[in-house]
Scaffold this motif. Structure first.
Motif, short mmCIF file in Angstrom:
data_model
loop_
_atom_site.label_atom_id
_atom_site.label_comp_id
_atom_site.label_asym_id
_atom_site.label_seq_id
_atom_site.Cartn_x
_atom_site.Cartn_y
_atom_site.Cartn_z
N UNK B 126 3.50 0.67 1.73
CA UNK B 126 4.21 0.09 0.66
C UNK B 126 4.79 0.66 -0.37
N UNK B 127 4.20 2.13 -0.49
CA UNK B 127 4.58 3.00 -1.48
C UNK B 127 6.10 3.03 -1.73
N UNK B 201 8.30 -0.88 9.80
CA UNK B 201 9.57 -1.23 9.97
C UNK B 201 10.00 -2.44 9.11
N UNK B 202 8.95 -3.28 8.85
CA UNK B 202 9.33 -4.31 7.94
C UNK B 202 9.76 -3.89 6.54
N UNK B 244 5.61 -8.84 0.93
CA UNK B 244 6.39 -7.78 1.31
C UNK B 244 7.64 -8.31 1.81
N UNK B 245 7.52 -9.48 2.10
CA UNK B 245 8.65 -10.26 2.38
C UNK B 245 8.50 -11.57 1.80
N UNK B 249 10.07 -9.80 -3.18
CA UNK B 249 9.54 -8.87 -2.60
C UNK B 249 9.07 -7.79 -3.51
N UNK B 250 7.64 -7.39 -3.41
CA UNK B 250 7.24 -6.47 -4.25
C UNK B 250 7.32 -6.62 -5.75
#
Lengths: 177, 515
Positions: B126-127, B201-202, B244-245, B249-250
């Protein structure tokens, strides 16, 4: 409109038990449920066909018209897609399906001879089903198990480093009535 | 509570990992021990699978090639504290096979629980996305361009250019499509990543969506990969739960989501335009280019279509900077290449190294020679459409341009080793047979050429008008290479012509041999 076509599928299969063991109206209801579940997804034909095959074991010819109607396609378009892809069957397979890899990495480990021997022993060709209806053997081109070849999938479960005796055991287990 | 790690990657399952897990549970319960078994992906040393690992104060200690029958003895030997046993391999990362690799894309694979977002975050996940949304879409495109990342599906097209083209295109909606139709024989990197580290991948797709302004992504996975399909679907669910989705997002305020679509056994759908047609619910028929998919792709909208490994490289590039990625590799092939060592090889598996390593080093140092112990005779690189190299070309470095100069192609990085029992005439015939079976049928050179090529090969094998049929094959190869619509027909001459050029002795018919 969709209901009318599903009814015609009933007529097409009426009077005989379906391959799922369910009476035909139940088949039609299942098909309708599949179509309803995919009503909002874009380009839904492949997901619909996968769901139909998962439910019925194959894509019945009688399902083509209702699918076409629901997705606003012609019957020719649906039939064209069914026939294009190796995965879709127009008749039920045996109770077990063995997908044997025929691609190069498996060839490099003797896969070609192994497959020929197994087919000869079972008395079938590629895509054939044993006389007792127990086992269908299909060709597959790569399962991504190339570092531990030769490989196969039996009813979706992977097996690798196959040799003659191991394949015989697999086939015998699957072939049992 | 002791912790054990056991892969559930399809390769480990194919070698009995499930039965090993059951045996461990039985043995632990019989001994009254409390043991947690974490199911991971594979680290990629397929030759060591099932690779069981125990968490100890000295790190994770591995036991390779474990069978259910080994389990009682392993417990007896002190498995839970890393005790000595003939199958003990020590810390897997210390094995030369792993220590010599540069793991960027596959850094977490085999180490983490693939479906634990906490594990993913704890190992640097996630970085990349966090940095991406902090710098803005334009800067993300800059980083990808700067990294020199090239498409890992085979064609090697610069990913940054593709992304920028889609970003600049004006449309009501755009798409990110992940090509996970990994059909090349000898390749399994995409499968391994999807089963072992699906969040990567996501995250990569989310970065791509953010950079080009696409709100919908599709992962098109081949049906031959049922385990990867299940893992990616489950990971998407969890990614939505973790932000994350989804609609935001984020914390970027940007919405992006992904759906999995399953192929149906057509090799041609690995070709990007055929894949797009398949996603649209049609026969997987190749489209003429232009228009490029980046301008007119899925449903006629601007679409970034990239291979799994291309998209999975994006999080590292964003987290560490494009320049750090470009510092690896050689020539115009920058970053790392996930080589898949397969076929008749003693120690096969996934080797991630910077571009530039020679084929010989790979086969000898990593592969340990053939599995059969016989000499290497031919190596096919780049899948069924890749050339067959003889021993004399094994010095070729793994680099797009160097392979092209040697008459081959790197493709998706699959390396299939054959020993001296291979019949190269049969391999050449198979190339035509495969093309005939898998051609989409749109263009004549591919559809008809492959069938005619197969027939001519059969006549050569039978000793019928050998010279004439050799000439016909040369002619067909030239025509298919020059006039096919896509790489399927265009590259089928690669394995055929290379087999003829490097192994002419295999094409003398039985009749000629008798003369």
């Amino acid at each position: 409109m969709r209901g009318a076509h599903v009814a015609s599928m009933d007529q097409a299969t009426r009077g005989k038990a379906s391959n799922t063991g369910l009476p035909a109206p139940a088949d039609a209801a299942q098909l309708e449920a599949i179509l309803a579940a995919h009503a909002d997804s874009e380009g839904a034909l492949l997901p619909v066909l996968h769901a139909v095959q998962e439910t019925f074991g194959y894509v019945p010819a009688a399902a083509v018209a209702p699918i076409a109607e629901a997705l606003n396609l012609s019957k020719a378009e649906v039939t064209g897609v069914v026939s294009f892809y190796h995965d879709f069957r127009d008749a039920p397979a045996g109770r077990h399906v063995l997908k044997l890899c025929r691609a190069e990495a498996c060839q490099a480990m003797g896969g070609r001879g192994l497959a020929e021997r197994a087919l000869r022993r079972l008395g079938i060709g590629w895509g054939g089903t044993t006389a007792n209806g127990a086992l269908t053997v299909e060709a597959v081109y790569c399962l991504g198990l190339c570092a531990i070849a030769p490989a196969a999938l039996l009813d979706g479960e992977p097996v690798a480093r196959l040799d003659g005796p191991a394949l015989d055991v697999l086939c015998a287990r699957a072939e049992a009535p | 509570m002791s912790r054990l790690f056991l892969p559930r990657d399809a390769a480990a399952l194919a070698l009995g990992a499930e039965a090993v897990g059951e045996a461990i549970a039985r043995e632990a319960s019989a001994r009254g021990l409390s043991v947690e078994i974490v199911r991971t992906g594979t680290r990629g040393a397929c030759w060591l699978e099932p690779l069981l690992e125990a968490e100890t104060p000295a790190g994770r200690i591995g036991y390779g090639g474990v069978s259910p029958g080994d389990v009682p003895g392993l417990f007896e030997a002190g498995l839970l504290v890393g005790g000595a046993h003939p199958k003990r391999v020590g810390r897997p990362g210390d094995l030369p096979w792993f220590a010599g690799q540069t793991r960027l894309t596959f850094a977490r694979c085999g180490i983490v629980d693939p479906l634990s977002i906490e594990d993913y975050r704890a190992h640097g996940g996630c970085e990349g996305l966090a940095r991406a949304v902090a710098m803005g879409p334009e800067a993300v495109l800059e980083e990808i361009v700067k990294s020199g990342l090239r498409g890992r599906g085979g064609a090697g097209f610069p990913a940054g250019i593709k992304w920028r083209t889609a970003a600049r295109a004006d449309a009501d909606r755009k798409y990110i499509v992940c090509n996970a139709d990994e059909g090349d024989s000898g390749t399994f990197a995409d499968r391994m990543l999807m089963e072992g580290d699906p969040f990567l991948l996501i995250e990569g797709m989310a970065i791509a969506g953010y950079a080009v302004g696409a709100r919908q992504g599709y992962v098109y996975i081949r049906s031959e990969y049922p385990h990867a399909i299940r893992t990616v679907r489950a990971a998407i669910e969890r990614a939505r739960g973790a932000g994350l989705l989804g609609a935001d997002i984020a914390g970027s305020g940007f919405g992006f989501d992904i759906a999995v679509r399953v192929g149906a056994g057509a090799y041609i759908c690995g070709e990007e335009t055929a894949l797009l047609d398949s996603l649209e619910g049609k026969r997987g028929v190749v489209r003429a280019k232009p228009p490029l998919p980046a301008i007119e792709g899925l449903f006629g909208r601007p679409t970034v279509i990239n291979n799994v490994l291309t998209l999975a490289a994006a999080p590292w590039i964003l987290a560490h900077g494009g320049a750090a990625y470009a510092a690896l590799g050689a020539g115009r092939s920058l970053g790392t290449l996930a080589v898949q060592l397969a076929g008749n090889v003693a120690r096969g598996g996934l080797v991630e190294v910077p571009f530039g390593l020679s084929l010989r080093a790979l086969i000898e140092e990593w592969g340990g020679g053939t599995a059969s112990g016989r000499p290497v005779r031919a190596v096919q690189v780049g899948g069924p459409l890749g050339a067959y190299f003889p021993e004399s070309l094994l010095g070729t470095p793994l680099d797009y341009e160097a392979f092209a100069a040697a008459g081959g192609m790197l493709g998706h990085g699959g390396v299939v080793v054959f020993d001296d029992s291979v019949d190269m005439a049969a391999q050449a015939r198979f190339a035509f047979e495969f093309c005939a079976a898998e051609s989409c049928g749109k263009c004549t050179p591919c559809r008809i050429g492959a069938v005619r090529g197969m027939e001519a090969m059969d006549r050569i094998a039978a000793g019928t008008e050998v010279a004439r049929n050799r000439a016909l094959i040369d002619d067909l190869c030239e025509l298919m290479a020059d006039a096919s619509l896509c790489a399927m027909g265009g590259l089928t001459p690669n394995p055929v012509a290379s087999a003829l050029r490097h192994f002419p002795e295999d094409f003398r018919s039985a009749a000629q041999a008798a003369e």
